[in-house]
Design a protein around this motif. Structure first.
Motif, PDB file in Angstrom:
ATOM      1  N   ARG A   1      22.888  37.326  83.269  1.00 42.96           N
ATOM      2  CA  ARG A   1      22.727  36.151  82.408  1.00 42.96           C
ATOM      3  C   ARG A   1      23.884  35.166  82.588  1.00 42.96           C
ATOM      4  N   VAL A   2      25.098  35.688  82.699  1.00 47.43           N
ATOM      5  CA  VAL A   2      26.253  34.808  82.880  1.00 47.43           C
ATOM      6  C   VAL A   2      26.261  34.200  84.285  1.00 47.43           C
TER       7      VAL A   2
ATOM      8  N   ARG B   1      23.848  31.416  84.182  1.00 45.67           N
ATOM      9  CA  ARG B   1      24.409  30.304  83.408  1.00 45.67           C
ATOM     10  C   ARG B   1      25.406  29.504  84.242  1.00 45.67           C
ATOM     11  N   GLU B   2      26.124  30.212  85.116  1.00 46.34           N
ATOM     12  CA  GLU B   2      27.132  29.557  85.957  1.00 46.34           C
ATOM     13  C   GLU B   2      26.546  28.997  87.246  1.00 46.34           C
TER      14      GLU B   2
ATOM     15  N   ALA C   1      30.039  40.959  76.935  1.00 41.47           N
ATOM     16  CA  ALA C   1      30.362  39.571  77.256  1.00 41.47           C
ATOM     17  C   ALA C   1      31.669  39.475  78.024  1.00 41.47           C
TER      18      ALA C   1
ATOM     19  N   GLU D   1      31.782  37.867  81.737  1.00 36.30           N
ATOM     20  CA  GLU D   1      32.569  36.663  82.003  1.00 36.30           C
ATOM     21  C   GLU D   1      33.621  36.933  83.078  1.00 36.30           C
TER      22      GLU D   1
END
Length: 262
Positions: free
Chosen positions: A23-24, A27-28, A231, A235
């Motif tokens: 998901r991250v 997003r990036e 998270a 990240e």
């Protein structure tokens, strides 16, 4: 967007850590390719990514099947024009808590053979499709360093995963490919996200709630008196996969909240 125009393959992409990282990554800006054995779990992560405007594809792949993994990597590379990032987030159920006298050879070998076999298969499959800025991320655990009883198989497999990443970094550095290992502790919100650790830690919880065991049993043993979150791992993985960490390879990133100090 740290990973814009990057292609990323995540093995075990339907799991708690794999899904969080996917998901991250999306997003990036990364184009994410999820691979795993359970289509329903992969699809759940893919729906979240698509709903947020990300680009994602899924494939049912058995990471123990070397030919299948290589075919999938070839397909991804053809579709995306190469592979920029790969993460192995595959889980292998194993024993924790049984000392040598009661430990069967099969239980001792299960995490060693399982984890290292998948690392070899997936790393070999993706490396040949990576250019001069490829990144391979791996995961280990504090058991790689801890000296406590009852974790023979787990501890040896964790140490093996870190050694694998370090030695692979040496081999792939001339091609410009980086290899970085991430070492989280037990992840505080992973059981609620469907992680296999909910079953893994049930014996240690002694009939109580696994969440209580994590919060009152493991968290107080760290320097920060807490455990890492999904998270935080995701990240960090995005940063390590990005050009911001371009000088880092052959390293272990300790996200254990201070379970041990190297």
């Amino acid at each position: 967007m740290m990973l814009e125009r990057k292609s990323a393959v995540i093995y075990g992409g339907g799991g708690a850590i794999g899904g969080a990282v996917a998901r991250v990554f999306a997003r990036e800006g990364a184009r994410v390719f999820l691979a795993g054995r359970t289509p329903a779990r992969l699809d759940a992560v893919a729906r979240d990514i698509a709903a947020a405007g990300g680009t994602v594809e899924t494939a049912q792949v058995d990471v123990f099947d070397q030919a299948a993994v290589e075919r999938h990597a070839e397909t991804v590379a053809t579709t995306a024009g190469g592979i920029d990032i790969a993460l192995n987030a595959v889980s292998i159920m194993h024993d924790q808590g049984t000392p040598l006298a009661g430990l069967a050879l099969e239980e001792f070998m299960r995490p060693i053979d399982g984890f290292l076999r998948t690392l070899f298969i997936t790393s070999k499959a993706v490396a040949r499709h990576m250019g001069g800025t490829g990144v391979i991320l791996t995961l280990s655990e504090p058991g790689a360093k801890l000296a406590i009883g009852g974790i023979l198989g787990h501890g040896v497999s964790a140490a093996g995963k870190e050694a694998f990443a370090r030695l692979l970094a040496v081999e792939l550095a001339p091609a410009g490919i980086r290899v970085v290992n991430i070492r989280p502790h037990a992840v505080i919100d992973a059981p609620a996200a469907g992680s296999y650790t909910n079953d893994l830690f049930k014996p240690a919880a002694g009939g109580g709630a696994v969440q209580d065991f994590l919060e009152s049993g493991l968290a107080p043993t760290t320097l920060l008196k807490r455990l890492p979150t999904l998270a935080e791992i995701a990240e960090t993985a995005a940063f390590l996969a990005s050009d911001h960490a371009a000088a880092m390879t052959g390293a272990v990133v300790n996200l254990s909240a201070g379970a041990l100090v190297d």
